[in-house]
Design an enzyme around this catalytic site. Structure first.
Site, mmCIF file in Angstrom:
data_model
loop_
_atom_site.group_PDB
_atom_site.id
_atom_site.type_symbol
_atom_site.label_atom_id
_atom_site.label_comp_id
_atom_site.label_asym_id
_atom_site.label_seq_id
_atom_site.Cartn_x
_atom_site.Cartn_y
_atom_site.Cartn_z
ATOM 1 N N ASN A 9 0.875 -1.177 0.000
ATOM 2 C CA ASN A 9 0.000 0.000 0.000
ATOM 3 C C ASN A 9 0.915 1.230 0.000
ATOM 4 O O ASN A 9 1.533 1.543 1.008
ATOM 5 C CB ASN A 9 -0.889 -0.037 1.257
ATOM 6 N N TRP A 10 0.987 1.879 -1.154
ATOM 7 C CA TRP A 10 1.932 3.008 -1.286
ATOM 8 C C TRP A 10 1.400 4.286 -0.643
ATOM 9 O O TRP A 10 2.103 5.289 -0.583
ATOM 10 C CB TRP A 10 2.256 3.241 -2.767
ATOM 11 N N LYS A 11 0.159 4.260 -0.206
ATOM 12 C CA LYS A 11 -0.460 5.418 0.450
ATOM 13 C C LYS A 11 -0.266 6.697 -0.387
ATOM 14 O O LYS A 11 -0.194 6.613 -1.607
ATOM 15 C CB LYS A 11 0.076 5.563 1.874
ATOM 16 N N HIS A 97 -9.405 1.391 5.191
ATOM 17 C CA HIS A 97 -8.097 1.526 5.852
ATOM 18 C C HIS A 97 -8.248 2.442 7.076
ATOM 19 O O HIS A 97 -9.003 3.415 7.039
ATOM 20 C CB HIS A 97 -7.076 2.105 4.867
ATOM 21 N N GLU A 99 -6.493 4.722 8.199
ATOM 22 C CA GLU A 99 -6.217 6.150 7.968
ATOM 23 C C GLU A 99 -7.446 6.853 7.396
ATOM 24 O O GLU A 99 -7.696 8.014 7.693
ATOM 25 C CB GLU A 99 -4.988 6.291 7.052
ATOM 26 N N GLU A 169 -5.072 -4.795 10.715
ATOM 27 C CA GLU A 169 -4.031 -3.782 10.872
ATOM 28 C C GLU A 169 -4.253 -3.029 12.183
ATOM 29 O O GLU A 169 -5.027 -2.061 12.220
ATOM 30 C CB GLU A 169 -4.074 -2.789 9.704
ATOM 31 N N GLY A 175 2.955 2.289 10.805
ATOM 32 C CA GLY A 175 3.920 3.371 10.633
ATOM 33 C C GLY A 175 4.635 3.761 11.916
ATOM 34 O O GLY A 175 5.269 4.812 11.988
ATOM 35 N N SER A 215 3.833 -2.115 10.258
ATOM 36 C CA SER A 215 5.290 -2.152 10.435
ATOM 37 C C SER A 215 5.931 -3.479 10.043
ATOM 38 O O SER A 215 6.909 -3.906 10.658
ATOM 39 C CB SER A 215 5.667 -1.782 11.878
ATOM 40 N N GLY A 236 3.018 -1.015 4.225
ATOM 41 C CA GLY A 236 3.097 0.399 3.874
ATOM 42 C C GLY A 236 4.540 0.785 3.570
ATOM 43 O O GLY A 236 5.050 0.554 2.468
HETATM 44 P P1 13P Z 1 3.264 0.381 7.611
HETATM 45 O O1 13P Z 1 3.774 -0.915 7.019
HETATM 46 O O2 13P Z 1 3.991 1.590 7.110
HETATM 47 O O3 13P Z 1 3.201 0.298 9.102
HETATM 48 O O4 13P Z 1 1.752 0.555 7.100
HETATM 49 C C1 13P Z 1 0.884 -0.506 7.217
HETATM 50 C C2 13P Z 1 -0.360 -0.167 6.491
HETATM 51 O O5 13P Z 1 -1.103 0.706 6.907
HETATM 52 C C3 13P Z 1 -0.648 -0.886 5.242
HETATM 53 O O6 13P Z 1 -1.929 -0.621 4.781
#
Ligand code: 13P
Length: 255
Positions: A9-11, A97, A99, A169, A175, A215, A236
């Site tokens: 997931n490149w966000k 998600h 976020e 998640e 993150g 993470s 991420g």
């Molecule tokens: P990270 O791997 O940066 O913690 O993010 C996880 C995530 O939210 C994937 O959707």
């Protein structure tokens, strides 16, 4: 052992050109023999879906979007529909998600509409669930995740469940560099399977892919992906580095 799915997931990262470069770097580093044993997916931003689709053409890497809107078309400024995602080569779409739940205030009800729209258009939804740190500390995390699943899957038929993926998640692990221990991940994945089994039946729960996200990196991937009930990862930060992401894919293929 079931075939795992490793999703990036490149966000809200990478320009159009940078996305193309990362997609090319990933495909160059992937060994076709590894790809026979594992499924891989990248989810760039909307604007880069087209160029990434071109870059991964003729490879086993699949394309997913980070979000979807729940109406077919019309006056919904800024939104992206299921048919638009299909037209640009998406096979998967992330829904719910944390976020988006936090910053865009998406509710279980909205997320459920997105999941249903994805299924209607034959996109495979990745329904994200997970508790906050406070909810974990208050020991109400199972109830929170159960509600997210029950409401997120409202009106989803047993037949449609075959194309659906759940990603666990925990918000406190996203993150932050703090990942759930393999035991914490495993316990939640088994709990999620139990909830799904109650909603549908054992057959659906056993066939369901449940990814862990939070993470995951080149160092901890082996122990997390080896945990009982963990069928893959939604990654991420580490998915933005071609070397690390492809290392994780290799690790997943060996388990
Ligand atoms: P990270 O791997 O940066 O913690 O993010 C996880 C995530 O939210 C994937 O959707």
């Amino acid at each position: 052992m079931r075939r795992k799915l490793i999703a990036g997931n490149w966000k809200m990262n990478l320009s159009y050109k940078e996305s193309e470069k990362l997609a090319k770097n990933i495909t160059e580093k992937l060994d076709p023999k590894v790809m026979q044993k594992i499924d891989t997916l990248v989810c760039p931003s909307f604007i880069s879906l087209g160029i990434v689709n071109k870059a991964i053409k003729d490879t086993e890497v699949k394309l997913g979007a980070q979000d979807i809107y729940y109406e077919n078309d019309g006056a919904y400024t800024g939104e992206v529909s299921a048919s638009m995602l299909k037209s640009v080569g998406c096979e998967y779409v992330i829904a719910g998600h944390s976020e988006r739940r936090k910053y865009i205030h998406e509710t279980n009800k909205i997320i459920n509409r997105k999941v249903r729209k994805a299924i209607e258009f034959e996109l495979k939804p990745i329904l994200c669930v997970g508790e906050s740190l406070e909810e974990r500390e208050d020991e109400i995390f199972e109830g929170v995740v159960e509600k997210q699943i029950i409401e997120g899957l409202s009106e989803i038929t047993k037949e449609s469940m075959k194309d659906l993926v759940i990603a666990y998640e925990p918000v406190w692990a996203i993150g932050t560099g703090l990942n759930a221990t393999p035991k914490q991940a495993s316990d939640m994945h088994l709990f999620i399977a139990k909830v799904v089994s109650k909603l549908y039946d054992n057959e659906v729960a056993e066939a369901l892919l449940i990814l862990y996200g939070g993470s995951v990196n080149g160092k901890n991937a082996k122990e997390i992906l080896s945990a009982c009930g963990v069928d893959g990862a939604l990654i991420g930060g580490a998915s933005l580095k071609a070397d690390e992401f492809t290392d994780i894919i290799k690790i997943g293929a060996q388990i």
